[in-house]
Enzyme design. Structure first.
Site, PDB file in Angstrom:
ATOM      1  N   HIS A 178       0.814  -1.226   0.000  1.00  0.00           N
ATOM      2  CA  HIS A 178       0.000   0.000   0.000  1.00  0.00           C
ATOM      3  C   HIS A 178       0.843   1.269   0.000  1.00  0.00           C
ATOM      4  CE1 HIS A 178      -3.609   2.260   0.167  1.00  0.00           C
ATOM      5  NE2 HIS A 178      -4.333   1.384   0.819  1.00  0.00           N
ATOM      6  N   ASP A 194     -10.750  -4.660 -17.777  1.00  0.00           N
ATOM      7  CA  ASP A 194     -11.071  -5.652 -18.811  1.00  0.00           C
ATOM      8  C   ASP A 194      -9.772  -6.198 -19.400  1.00  0.00           C
ATOM      9  OD1 ASP A 194     -11.919  -7.102 -20.998  1.00  0.00           O
ATOM     10  OD2 ASP A 194     -12.967  -5.447 -21.972  1.00  0.00           O
TER      11      ASP A 194
END
Length: 448
Positions: A166, A381
């Site tokens: 992170h 995608d």
């Protein structure tokens, strides 16, 4: 639609983890993280999971091979991800761009996507098999910065799961990287949004100057051991669709009707949760909103900036004031806290990190909420279309399960678009929470 199948069991067969380096040579250099990136509260690994159904137009194409090759290409542009963090004097984190690569795991599971259920949200059964924790890889420094597992399903669909350090990026930055992988997987030569490092934009000034109070970084002693994990914890997920949101808005006076859904929902959950955990009436309780500051600069951060741009503004109240006042009392506190996040605020936080040696966010008697509804995980995608679920792999981050909730976009079993919120509480507190929440909304079946 079926509810999530929480009792599902299946077998995952994994190949040995491998390191995927950039597809082309990349610079060997040292890149300091910003002082927002390397604060103590972000020094952990977070996890995201994406579920993709079979796409007949991709028949004969292997998602593992396609994504593996696209990750290698993406690392040419995002080459710091292929490096390793080093810790310098004073705890400063710097990326050594070594080109070593990221961990990639190829896997197969003897389960079909439909068996997970249609209303996908955390907790996911068998998550530890879908995102394998390679021993020795989970440190913040001197370890791979990304771990990716792609698992083929017997129905022709697949699951993409990623663990990320992170300190390197936030949710928006990670989606930018994942979208780049998707574009390259679909045949692009370069990402449509070029990555921008420029971490100096969120680094401390010289000399540093703290210009805000920053109560979110207060030192709050845990005198009642509220952060001690207990065994009798239970998780439930609650769905807020049009009916529930409308019911909550009906409780507001006219001049509060324009509040955001985030403010409305956060106020409701903070109030119900506080009543459920029943602190003393005069005890101070907090709600922390995770805010993306990218557009709050006088000149917005560059479009391709993929570092952490998170702020953690905090609203504070006594238990008695929060539980006895109308809902708009909490909304006003939350709105005021969020409104403070500006360019000067973020620079002040960076300066605070340097002056106070990177303090952690105060989590005692606090509740943190992170809105993932507009980040764009489901839009990623890889060539098989959009994900049927994309976002947080786990309902919570870190060792304190009841501290944080994610707001996750979801279509319920009636086909309504809404927000699902996983909540962790002790068993008795959960019973009170459910009763309080049911009194706030008209729909009796808000738990899913």
């Amino acid at each position: 639609m079926a509810a999530p199948n929480k009792t599902l069991t299946y077998k995952v067969t994994r190949k040995s983890p491998e390191l995927i380096p950039p597809a082309e040579p990349t610079p060997h250099e040292f890149k300091p993280l910003s002082d927002i990136d390397d604060q103590t509260g972000l020094r952990f690994h977070s996890r995201v999971i994406q579920f993709y159904p079979k796409n007949p137009s991709m028949e004969g194409k292997d998602p593992v091979g396609v994504i593996r090759a696209a990750v290698a290409k993406a690392l040419v542009f995002y080459y710091p991800f292929a490096g390793r963090l080093r810790e310098y004097a004073g705890g400063k984190l710097v990326v050594e761009c070594t080109g070593e690569g990221v961990i990639f795991i190829e896997a197969d599971a003897d389960v079909a996507l439909r068996q997970f259920g249609d209303t996908l949200h955390p907790p996911f059964p068998g998550l530890e098999e879908l995102l394998y924790e390679v021993p020795g890889s989970g440190g913040v420094v001197d370890c791979p910065l990304l771990l990716i597992q792609v698992t083929r399903l017997k129905c022709g669909g697949f699951i993409f799961a990623i663990r990320f350090n992170h300190t390197m990026t936030d949710a928006a930055g990670l989606v930018q990287f994942m979208s780049a992988v998707g574009e390259l997987a679909r045949g692009a030569d370069t990402p449509s949004i070029p990555p921008v490092w420029e971490r100096h934009l969120l680094s401390a000034r010289d000399p540093p100057h703290v210009s805000f109070t920053h109560c979110e970084y207060d030192v709050v002693p845990d005198t009642k051991r509220t952060l001690t994990p207990v065994d009798d914890m239970v998780q439930r997920s609650f769905f807020f669709g049009p009916a529930e949101i409308s019911a909550l808005r009906s409780r507001l006076p006219p001049h509060f009707q324009r509040c955001t859904t985030f403010e409305l929902l956060t106020a409701c959950l903070w109030r119900c949760r506080t009543i459920a955990i029943s602190p003393d009436p005069d005890e101070v309780v907090r709600v922390i909103s995770v805010v993306n500051s990218r557009t709050r600069f006088n000149t917005p951060l560059p479009e391709g900036y993929y570092g952490n741009a998170l702020a953690f503004p905090v609203a504070i109240s006594t238990t008695e004031m929060l539980s006895k006042n109308p809902l708009h009392y909490a909304i006003e506190l939350i709105r005021k806290a969020k409104s403070e996040v500006t360019e000067e605020y973020m620079k002040s936080v960076a300066d605070l990190m340097v002056i106070r040696n990177r303090p952690n966010v105060a989590v005692v008697r606090a509740y943190m909420v992170s809105d993932l509804t507009r980040v764009g995980f489901k839009e990623v995608d890889f060539g098989w279309g959009k994900a049927v679920y994309g976002g947080a792999a786990k309902a919570v981050n870190g060792p304190i399960p009841d501290l944080e909730s994610f707001y996750i976009p979801l279509k319920n079993n009636k086909g309504e678009n809404g927000i699902v919120v996983p909540i962790w509480l002790r068993v008795k507190a959960m019973e009170v929470f459910v009763k309080e929440l049911e009194m706030m909304v008209t729909a009796r079946n808000s738990s899913i």
